[in-house]
Structures are given as structure tokens and as C-alpha cells.
Design a protein around this motif. Structure first.
Motif, PDB file in Angstrom:
ATOM      1  N   ASN A 146      41.698  37.302  48.079  1.00  0.00           N
ATOM      2  CA  ASN A 146      41.500  36.825  49.460  1.00  0.00           C
ATOM      3  C   ASN A 146      42.791  36.807  50.268  1.00  0.00           C
ATOM      4  OD1 ASN A 146      38.687  36.282  49.164  1.00  0.00           O
ATOM      5  ND2 ASN A 146      39.217  34.426  48.005  1.00  0.00           N
ATOM      6  N   ASN A 154      42.480  41.235  42.772  1.00  0.00           N
ATOM      7  CA  ASN A 154      42.022  40.102  41.982  1.00  0.00           C
ATOM      8  C   ASN A 154      42.500  40.314  40.550  1.00  0.00           C
ATOM      9  OD1 ASN A 154      40.001  38.786  40.039  1.00  0.00           O
ATOM     10  ND2 ASN A 154      39.521  37.792  41.980  1.00  0.00           N
ATOM     11  N   SER A 202      45.624  38.815  37.313  1.00  0.00           N
ATOM     12  CA  SER A 202      46.808  38.033  36.953  1.00  0.00           C
ATOM     13  C   SER A 202      48.101  38.611  37.509  1.00  0.00           C
ATOM     14  CB  SER A 202      46.907  37.925  35.425  1.00  0.00           C
ATOM     15  OG  SER A 202      47.001  39.223  34.843  1.00  0.00           O
ATOM     16  N   SER A 220      49.385  35.959  40.137  1.00  0.00           N
ATOM     17  CA  SER A 220      47.951  36.219  40.269  1.00  0.00           C
ATOM     18  C   SER A 220      47.506  36.143  41.720  1.00  0.00           C
ATOM     19  CB  SER A 220      47.154  35.204  39.443  1.00  0.00           C
ATOM     20  OG  SER A 220      47.366  33.893  39.936  1.00  0.00           O
ATOM     21  N   SER A 221      46.355  36.744  41.987  1.00  0.00           N
ATOM     22  CA  SER A 221      45.745  36.685  43.312  1.00  0.00           C
ATOM     23  C   SER A 221      44.229  36.710  43.129  1.00  0.00           C
ATOM     24  CB  SER A 221      46.191  37.863  44.176  1.00  0.00           C
ATOM     25  OG  SER A 221      45.570  37.817  45.451  1.00  0.00           O
ATOM     26  N   ASP A 222      43.528  36.027  44.046  1.00  0.00           N
ATOM     27  CA  ASP A 222      42.071  35.960  43.948  1.00  0.00           C
ATOM     28  C   ASP A 222      41.363  36.977  44.831  1.00  0.00           C
ATOM     29  OD1 ASP A 222      42.500  34.953  46.472  1.00  0.00           O
ATOM     30  OD2 ASP A 222      41.712  32.943  46.053  1.00  0.00           O
TER      31      ASP A 222
END
Length: 283
Positions: free
Chosen positions: A226, A202, A204, A222-224
């Protein structure tokens, strides 16, 4: 432990050779012919004495596996001989595991071999089956992140493992240590070794830095947390939920020195990362 010779042909299941050919008994590898083949590369410069060392590589080598075939009569001998050639003549890469190296495997192609009776008309024979190893290593039976790696069948003495209780390959902190139990550096870029990182993060971006070998790999978007990102070092490719996304990276790579490697992850708020690779051995 009873001597055994287990093999896996192509993508098939592993089996004991005596399940296919009961009259064949495994005697062991011929150690005299199985040593690592070190090849030194030098450069000559005009006007300079001697040669300058450039690099050392490990050439392909051959393991000669010894067997004895003993049948009840000449007819059974001929049938067994046919089954042996049929078994090894499939033109596929064969994975081999034996009782002496029960937690290690090697991958090879069968070379030419003869099956001849001890004397004319006899129904038994000694035979040696040579395996050419394009990659001149043995590998751990299981990968570093397998739940079986440090179980009874997954390790043995001589595998450079300090303590099964302290080794872990799944991390959720931004700095950690990865232990490489191999005899040599795991180097996917220069040696095409098998090394994968399975990542969720999670933030940037994510930069993974092996401070021990000073190698880095960066995911620039970026990644959240999930989505699953897999870096496949052998292919030098990155996948996002199964789709290739090399353009989202800096095209970097990681290598692992033998023993402990200091890893640092930056740019992300949280990280879930697994290092997956087989350990590599010279004998």
C-alpha cells in the motif's frame, strides 16, 4: 511539416519562436558543427610502448541554429533584434525541439551571437544562435511510461523503437524485460542519467536485479503493497511515500543496456513496478 523551432525556457511552457518574433524564420541546425564530441582517455605506463585505453566520454557540444530575420523597415528590425536578445538572455536552461526532430529535445544554454544586417541599412539579417549542451544528448520528448510516448507526436523514425505495440514499462510479474530505446546505456551512477523506478510490493524485502548489466538495488524492509517507493537513480536516493529512506536500502543502483534488459525481482510475494526514463540519443 512546416519548419518550426519550439523552445521551453526554464520551467515555462513550450512555445514556437515565431509566436514571440513573427519576423524570424527558422532555417535549421548547422549539421557541420553538431556532431558528438568523443573524448578518449588513456594511461601511459613507464616502460610500456604506447598508451592504454581507459574510457571514452562524450564532451559537451554546441548546436548552431540558423535563422533569417526579415522586417519591413529599419525601425521594425531594431525592435525585433531587441526582442530576440530579450528572449534568449534569461540565463536559464532552454529546451529545444524542431520539425526535423519533433519527438526529440535537447537542453542548452545560449552562447554569444551577433545580429547584423546583410548590408548597411538593410532591414533583414541571417543569424546563427549557438546552444551549448552540458549534457551532449537529445532526449525523447516523453518518458518511457508516458501515455504519449508511442502516440503520433511521441515517436519518429530513428528512435530505435522496434514496435510500439510490444513496449511496456509497467510490470506486475517478478521477471520481465525492459527495452531501452536509447543509443547508449542509461547509467545513473556513472553518467548521472535520469532513471526512476516506481514500486509497490508485498513481502519482507525486494531485490531488483538487471541480469543484463548485472546491477542490483535492494529494499531491505517489508511492505504491505500500500506504500509507494520511488528509487531516483539520478539522485541515487530512495523515497517512501515522499520521504527519503536511503537507510532502508543497500545503496545499490540499476543501469539499462541498449535494447532488451532481463529484470528479476526477488524477496517479494507480489510486485507492481514502473520504469520511467527518457530515451537518450547521440544525434
Amino acid at each position: 511539416m512546416e519548419p518550426f523551432f519550439k523552445m521551453k525556457v526554464g520551467n515555462g511552457d513550450e512555445f514556437d519562436i515565431t509566436d514571440k518574433i513573427p519576423d524570424l524564420k527558422y532555417l535549421g541546425v548547422d549539421d557541420a558543427s553538431s556532431s558528438p564530441q568523443f573524448t578518449n582517455n588513456y594511461q601511459d605506463l613507464s616502460g610500456k610502448d604506447g598508451s592504454f585505453f581507459v574510457s571514452q566520454t562524450l564532451a559537451k557540444r554546441t548546436f548552431n541554429e540558423r535563422f533569417v530575420l526579415f522586417t519591413r523597415n529599419w525601425e521594425e528590425y531594431q525592435l525585433a533584434k531587441h526582442e530576440i536578445y530579450k528572449l534568449f538572455g534569461q540565463r536559464k536552461l532552454i529546451r529545444v525541439r524542431t520539425d526535423i526532430n519533433s519527438a526529440k529535445v535537447y537542453f542548452g544554454y545560449v552562447n554569444a551571437f551577433d545580429i547584423s544586417p546583410i548590408q548597411s541599412g538593410a532591414n533583414y539579417a541571417n543569424l546563427t544562435i549557438p546552444f551549448d549542451l552540458p549534457k551532449p544528448y537529445r532526449y525523447s520528448l516523453y518518458r518511457s511510461d508516458s501515455p504519449y510516448t508511442f502516440k503520433q507526436a511521441g515517436w519518429q523514425f530513428g528512435m530505435n523503437i522496434p514496435s510500439r505495440d510490444v513496449l511496456n514499462y509497467h510490470f506486475t510479474t517478478n521477471s520481465f524485460k525492459v527495452y531501452n530505446a536509447s543509443d547508449i546505456k542509461v547509467d545513473p551512477y556513472f553518467q548521472k542519467h535520469d532513471l526512476k523506478m516506481i514500486i509497490k510490493f508485498n513481502g519482507s524485502s525486494l531485490k531488483v536485479h538487471n541480469r543484463t548489466t548485472d546491477t542490483t538495488w535492494t529494499y531491505n524492509e517489508s511492505s504491505d503493497g500500500n506504500h509507494t517507493i520511488i528509487w531516483d537513480g539520478q539522485l541515487l536516493s530512495t523515497y517512501l511515500d515522499g520521504n527519503q529512506v536511503n537507510g532502508k536500502t543497500d545503496f545499490g543502483y540499476l543501469s539499462l543496456d541498449p535494447e532488451w534488459n532481463d529484470i528479476e525481482c526477488t524477496g517479494a510475494n507480489s510486485v507492481d513496478i514502473t520504469f520511467s526514463f527518457p530515451f537518450i540519443y547521440l544525434i
